[in-house]
Design a protein around this motif. Structure first.
Motif, short mmCIF file in Angstrom:
data_model
loop_
_atom_site.label_atom_id
_atom_site.label_comp_id
_atom_site.label_asym_id
_atom_site.label_seq_id
_atom_site.Cartn_x
_atom_site.Cartn_y
_atom_site.Cartn_z
N VAL A 103 6.50 -6.10 -20.69
CA VAL A 103 7.04 -7.62 -20.15
C VAL A 103 7.27 -8.26 -20.70
O VAL A 103 8.30 -9.12 -20.67
N ASP A 104 6.80 -7.66 -22.76
CA ASP A 104 6.98 -8.55 -23.42
C ASP A 104 8.77 -8.41 -24.27
O ASP A 104 10.00 -9.37 -24.05
N THR A 105 8.92 -7.09 -23.97
CA THR A 105 10.45 -6.45 -23.85
C THR A 105 10.80 -7.59 -23.14
O THR A 105 12.41 -7.42 -23.57
N TRP A 106 11.44 -7.39 -22.23
CA TRP A 106 11.99 -7.38 -20.57
C TRP A 106 11.59 -9.83 -20.84
O TRP A 106 13.12 -10.26 -20.89
N VAL A 107 10.74 -10.28 -21.33
CA VAL A 107 10.89 -11.51 -21.93
C VAL A 107 12.54 -11.86 -23.13
O VAL A 107 12.86 -12.60 -22.99
N PRO A 145 8.77 -6.99 -14.82
CA PRO A 145 7.73 -5.57 -14.68
C PRO A 145 7.03 -5.96 -13.56
O PRO A 145 6.40 -6.74 -14.30
N SER A 146 6.32 -4.97 -13.47
CA SER A 146 4.89 -5.75 -12.67
C SER A 146 3.88 -3.91 -12.82
O SER A 146 2.57 -4.96 -12.60
N ASP A 147 3.75 -3.79 -14.02
CA ASP A 147 2.15 -3.12 -14.43
C ASP A 147 1.77 -4.22 -15.60
O ASP A 147 2.69 -4.98 -15.29
N LYS A 148 0.83 -3.04 -15.70
CA LYS A 148 0.55 -3.80 -16.44
C LYS A 148 0.63 -3.61 -18.52
O LYS A 148 -0.38 -4.01 -19.10
N ASN A 149 1.47 -2.96 -18.96
CA ASN A 149 1.81 -3.42 -19.79
C ASN A 149 2.53 -4.19 -20.35
O ASN A 149 4.05 -4.63 -20.18
N ASN A 150 1.77 -4.69 -21.08
CA ASN A 150 1.65 -6.19 -21.94
C ASN A 150 3.61 -6.29 -22.30
O ASN A 150 4.43 -6.54 -23.09
N SER A 151 3.57 -4.34 -22.97
CA SER A 151 4.71 -4.46 -24.87
C SER A 151 5.45 -4.84 -23.21
O SER A 151 6.97 -5.13 -23.98
#
Length: 75
Positions: free
Chosen positions: A19-23, A11-17
């Motif tokens: 990104v965490d979900t993606w990882v 995800p390219s947005d700044k939403n850390n959640s």
């Protein structure tokens, strides 16, 4: 056109959640597959041909057939 690996883009947005979900979705549990060892044997051409025909008839690889036979004999 670049090749795609089938892995979704980060995800390219700044939403850390997000990104965490993606990882976390990318994390895979290790498989408990036993390490294989190679066994080489010599067989007459006629026996090899018979094994190949049997493997086609059974819908299994020659290696799978032979592994099954070995397991049956040693147990």
């Amino acid at each position: 056109m670049p090749k795609r690996s089938g892995i979704p883009r980060k995800p390219s947005d700044k939403n850390n959640s997000a990104v965490d979900t993606w990882v976390q979705e990318r994390v895979q549990e290790p498989t408990s597959v036993e390490k294989m060892k190679r066994l080489t044997i010599d067989v007459p051409e006629s026996l090899h041909r018979q094994l190949k025909l049997k493997s086609v008839a059974e819908g299994e690889t020659m290696a799978d057939l032979v592994r099954g036979w070995i397991e049956e004999k040693i147990q």
